[in-house]
Design an enzyme around this catalytic site. Structure first.
Site, PDB file in Angstrom:
ATOM      1  N   ARG A  34      30.557  49.024 -66.250  1.00 51.25           N
ATOM      2  CA  ARG A  34      29.568  49.481 -65.163  1.00 51.25           C
ATOM      3  C   ARG A  34      28.176  50.187 -65.951  1.00 51.25           C
ATOM      4  O   ARG A  34      27.257  50.504 -65.098  1.00 51.25           O
ATOM      5  CB  ARG A  34      30.101  50.861 -64.734  1.00 51.25           C
ATOM      6  CG  ARG A  34      31.180  50.451 -63.532  1.00 51.25           C
ATOM      7  CD  ARG A  34      31.956  51.461 -62.780  1.00 51.25           C
ATOM      8  NE  ARG A  34      32.851  51.352 -61.927  1.00 51.25           N
ATOM      9  CZ  ARG A  34      33.646  52.038 -61.427  1.00 51.25           C
ATOM     10  NH1 ARG A  34      33.918  53.100 -61.957  1.00 51.25           N
ATOM     11  NH2 ARG A  34      34.594  51.558 -60.622  1.00 51.25           N
ATOM     12  N   GLU A  46      35.632  41.344 -64.220  1.00 52.35           N
ATOM     13  CA  GLU A  46      36.423  40.714 -62.895  1.00 52.35           C
ATOM     14  C   GLU A  46      37.379  39.763 -63.299  1.00 52.35           C
ATOM     15  O   GLU A  46      38.421  39.970 -62.602  1.00 52.35           O
ATOM     16  CB  GLU A  46      35.462  40.291 -62.032  1.00 52.35           C
ATOM     17  CG  GLU A  46      34.611  41.467 -61.309  1.00 52.35           C
ATOM     18  CD  GLU A  46      35.346  42.457 -60.752  1.00 52.35           C
ATOM     19  OE1 GLU A  46      36.552  42.212 -60.243  1.00 52.35           O
ATOM     20  OE2 GLU A  46      34.838  43.634 -60.364  1.00 52.35           O
ATOM     21  N   TYR A 129      36.774  37.068 -53.506  1.00 53.42           N
ATOM     22  CA  TYR A 129      36.769  38.376 -54.050  1.00 53.42           C
ATOM     23  C   TYR A 129      35.944  38.459 -55.129  1.00 53.42           C
ATOM     24  O   TYR A 129      34.971  39.401 -55.243  1.00 53.42           O
ATOM     25  CB  TYR A 129      37.859  38.676 -54.419  1.00 53.42           C
ATOM     26  CG  TYR A 129      37.937  40.095 -55.010  1.00 53.42           C
ATOM     27  CD1 TYR A 129      37.807  41.330 -54.420  1.00 53.42           C
ATOM     28  CD2 TYR A 129      38.161  40.024 -56.703  1.00 53.42           C
ATOM     29  CE1 TYR A 129      37.359  42.560 -55.296  1.00 53.42           C
ATOM     30  CE2 TYR A 129      37.723  41.201 -57.317  1.00 53.42           C
ATOM     31  CZ  TYR A 129      37.497  42.426 -56.685  1.00 53.42           C
ATOM     32  OH  TYR A 129      37.293  43.401 -57.581  1.00 53.42           O
ATOM     33  N   CYS A 246      41.163  59.096 -41.612  1.00 53.42           N
ATOM     34  CA  CYS A 246      42.169  58.112 -41.941  1.00 53.42           C
ATOM     35  C   CYS A 246      43.512  58.305 -40.737  1.00 53.42           C
ATOM     36  O   CYS A 246      44.051  58.972 -40.658  1.00 53.42           O
ATOM     37  CB  CYS A 246      42.557  58.343 -43.045  1.00 53.42           C
ATOM     38  SG  CYS A 246      44.202  57.416 -43.621  1.00 53.42           S
ATOM     39  N   THR A 338      55.490  38.532 -63.165  1.00 52.64           N
ATOM     40  CA  THR A 338      55.507  38.426 -61.717  1.00 52.64           C
ATOM     41  C   THR A 338      56.967  38.645 -61.213  1.00 52.64           C
ATOM     42  O   THR A 338      57.321  39.815 -61.539  1.00 52.64           O
ATOM     43  CB  THR A 338      54.846  37.172 -61.071  1.00 52.64           C
ATOM     44  OG1 THR A 338      55.583  36.165 -61.929  1.00 52.64           O
ATOM     45  CG2 THR A 338      53.428  36.803 -61.378  1.00 52.64           C
TER      46      THR A 338
HETATM   47  S1  SF4 Z   1      43.800  59.980 -46.566  1.00 49.90           S
HETATM   48 FE1  SF4 Z   1      45.212  59.122 -47.802  1.00 49.90          FE
HETATM   49  S2  SF4 Z   1      46.193  57.295 -46.906  1.00 49.90           S
HETATM   50 FE2  SF4 Z   1      44.164  57.668 -46.125  1.00 49.90          FE
HETATM   51  S3  SF4 Z   1      42.641  56.597 -47.184  1.00 49.90           S
HETATM   52 FE3  SF4 Z   1      42.798  58.717 -48.136  1.00 49.90          FE
HETATM   53  S4  SF4 Z   1      44.403  58.474 -49.607  1.00 49.90           S
HETATM   54 FE4  SF4 Z   1      44.499  56.735 -48.548  1.00 49.90          FE
END
Ligand code: SF4
Length: 410
Positions: A34, A46, A129, A246, A338
């Site tokens: 970074r 990466e 990605y 969330c 794996t």
């Molecule tokens: S509130 Fe909890 S589940 Fe939701 S993004 Fe943050 S750490 Fe993840």
């Protein structure tokens, strides 16, 4: 439950981006890659971080950048050197692709890492990605990223309950991450607190380039949140900067998301290896091209049925046709790659057909140390008693040695 992101997505994006950028400005880890915007250095980090944890990668990355500091050096390195620098990281196709890509950059881009996204994506071993990570972090382009960490974070925040590996859900996740990074590229100037000099140093941005660097920081904040807070088990929701947004937290779905179908069940595999010493040299062989762990070195070995109980079963020949006598237990290596749970029972042995067979090499300890071994066989080497420089552990001291390759980055 059946919730999809599209309903509240538009409303959530501005809030999310602001909170994530702000959190990242005080919580970004000081990682060596970074501190630079060199696309080559970022690309190597990466590549190494795919399926591998950050703390494992740091010394590998530092050694690689010391030994092969330029694209040209990577393009011209011998296969032996490349594999030695990658020894222990696993998934060795990655390092062979790094060299092919470096050679492509020399041939097609005059040795300069390409800035054009399609040119980055055209490099061997570089998927959407990795190309997005390089384009956003090194070149500050608004390109999205989506890896396991980001999938976990986004499915939880938006309460996405369908399998992220399904085409439709995967496309939906890419759309969300695309919206986030595009929004980040537009709004940074409205942030209340400008980034500190410390943050700029830690994230490789300059004061002038700060606004442009928001794409880089937004993408890195998603990776960082998944690594430090929104972890697979027991996410630390109370510390999460976006917990009020969330869905998983509000509904108590953290443990159920992401909704990944049944994982493949673990498969047990058992191998026997033979450690043969003759006048201070050891019999080893190099794996051919085109097989798993191609080009790596190993002791002669053979796979036996998983149901056999290993060391007690008398096996006296390896898969290349070497025959052995005086077979005695030496050490047991437990190893996961794996979905495979591998038990490698190493034995001291004498070579029965003493004439050399093709494919066998007798190498001294110092020569062994310069070769790249697969992880399990490197652990056999590590069991040699240093003071005698030969494998003399008694069977009574056998201890399983365990390791795992294939952990998520964090
Ligand atoms: S509130 Fe909890 S589940 Fe939701 S993004 Fe943050 S750490 Fe993840």
């Amino acid at each position: 439950m059946a919730v999809h992101a599209t309903g509240n997505q538009q409303h959530a994006v501005p809030n999310l981006v602001t909170k994530l950028l702000s959190w990242f400005s005080t919580h970004a880890r000081d990682l060596p890659w970074r501190r630079t915007r060199d696309p080559y250095a970022i690309w190597i980090s990466e590549s190494m971080l795919q399926q591998t944890q950050v703390k494992t990668v740091i010394p590998y990355w530092e050694r690689w950048m010391r030994e092969l500091p330029t694209i040209r050096a990577a393009a011209q390195a011998s296969p032996g050197k490349l594999h030695k620098l990658w020894e222990g990281l696993g998934y060795y196709t990655r390092v062979r692709n790094v060299q092919k890509a470096a050679q492509q950059i020399i041939a097609q881009h005059e040795g300069r890492f390409p800035e054009n996204f399609d040119d980055i994506l055209a490099l061997p071993g570089v998927g959407r990605y990795t190309a997005g990570a390089i384009a956003s972090i090194a070149f500050h382009q608004p390109r999205p990223i989506l890896d396991g960490n980001v999938v976990r974070v986004l499915t939880r925040i938006f309460g996405i309950t369908t399998d992220p590996r399904e085409k439709k859900t995967n496309a939906q996740l890419w759309r969300i991450t695309e919206e986030l990074v595009h929004y980040a590229s537009r709004i940074t100037s409205t942030l209340r607190s400008p980034p500190s000099a410390e943050l700029l140093r830690r994230t490789g941005a300059t004061e002038d380039g700060h606004h442009a660097s928001s794409c880089s920081r937004l993408n890195q904040s998603l990776m960082e949140l998944g690594a430090l807070i929104c972890t697979p088990r027991s996410p630390r929701c109370e510390l999460c900067p976006v917990n009020h947004l969330c869905v998983a937290r509000h509904r108590g779905w953290q443990a159920e998301l992401p909704k990944i179908g049944r994982r493949e069940t673990a498969t047990a595999r058992r191998f026997i290896a033979f450690v043969v010493e003759r006048r201070g040299r050891f019999l080893v062989r190099q794996r051919p091209a085109g097989v798993v762990n191609a080009h790596l070195w190993e002791f002669p070995n053979v796979e036996i049925g998983a149901r056999h109980s290993g060391p007690q079963r008398v096996v006296t020949a390896d898969s290349a046709g070497f025959h052995f006598t005086e077979v005695k237990p030496f050490t047991i290596i437990k190893h996961s790659i794996t979905r495979y749970r591998i038990t490698l029972a190493a034995h001291r042995a004498e070579l029965a057909n003493s004439r050399s067979k093709p494919g066998g090499h007798w190498l001294s300890r110092s020569q062994l140390a310069r070769r790249a071994f697969s992880s399990a066989h490197k652990k056999i080497l590590a069991q040699f008693e240093p003071e005698r420089r030969s494998p003399t552990r008694s069977a009574s001291k056998l201890r399983p040695v365990t390791s795992r390759i294939g952990d998520r980055r964090s």
